[in-house]
Design an enzyme around this catalytic site. Structure first.
Site, PDB file in Angstrom:
ATOM      1  N   CYS A   3       0.175   3.884   2.663  1.00 37.79           N
ATOM      2  CA  CYS A   3       0.610   3.414   3.985  1.00 37.79           C
ATOM      3  C   CYS A   3       2.087   3.740   4.198  1.00 37.79           C
ATOM      4  O   CYS A   3       2.481   4.215   5.270  1.00 37.79           O
ATOM      5  CB  CYS A   3       0.398   1.904   4.131  1.00 37.79           C
ATOM      6  SG  CYS A   3      -1.317   1.391   3.956  1.00 37.79           S
TER       7      CYS A   3
ATOM      8  N   CYS B 141       0.831  -1.214   0.000  1.00 38.22           N
ATOM      9  CA  CYS B 141       0.000   0.000   0.000  1.00 38.22           C
ATOM     10  C   CYS B 141       0.872   1.273   0.000  1.00 38.22           C
ATOM     11  O   CYS B 141       1.433   1.616   1.035  1.00 38.22           O
ATOM     12  CB  CYS B 141      -0.897  -0.060   1.242  1.00 38.22           C
ATOM     13  SG  CYS B 141      -1.672   1.480   1.712  1.00 38.22           S
TER      14      CYS B 141
END
Length: 104
Positions: A32, A29
């Site tokens: 993230c 991600c």
């Protein structure tokens, strides 16, 4: 920044004395990864008021499913063993602090 797992979530998050900000994250991600330095700085600055931890959704499906996390990153604040706030998506540190002001 500390990492928590399905195995120690109850002790580290639900049983914590301070409010706990949990980032539900994943290696794949990009947003993230973007949040990592923001959360590290927040953890250092607010260590007396807030515990900041990460939980990898791919290796900890039990906790991820319990809290119905579908998007990454999801941030949840737990206080007294209960989730009190939830936010989805990367954000700048200033905005994150503003959004956390009512739980700190």
């Amino acid at each position: 920044m500390a990492e928590v797992t399905d195995a120690d979530f109850d002790d580290e998050v639900l049983g914590a004395e301070l409010p706990v900000l949990v980032e539900f994250t994943a290696d794949w991600c990009p947003p993230c990864r973007q949040m990592s330095p923001v959360l590290s700085a927040l953890a250092a600055e607010a260590s007396d008021r807030l515990k900041v931890v990460q939980l990898d959704v791919d290796t900890n499906p039990e906790t991820t499913n319990t809290y119905k996390v579908l998007s990454m990153p999801t941030f949840m604040v737990f206080r007294g063993g209960e989730p009190v706030k939830s936010m989805v998506g990367a954000r700048p540190k200033r905005r994150l602090l503003e959004e956390l002001s009512d739980v700190l």
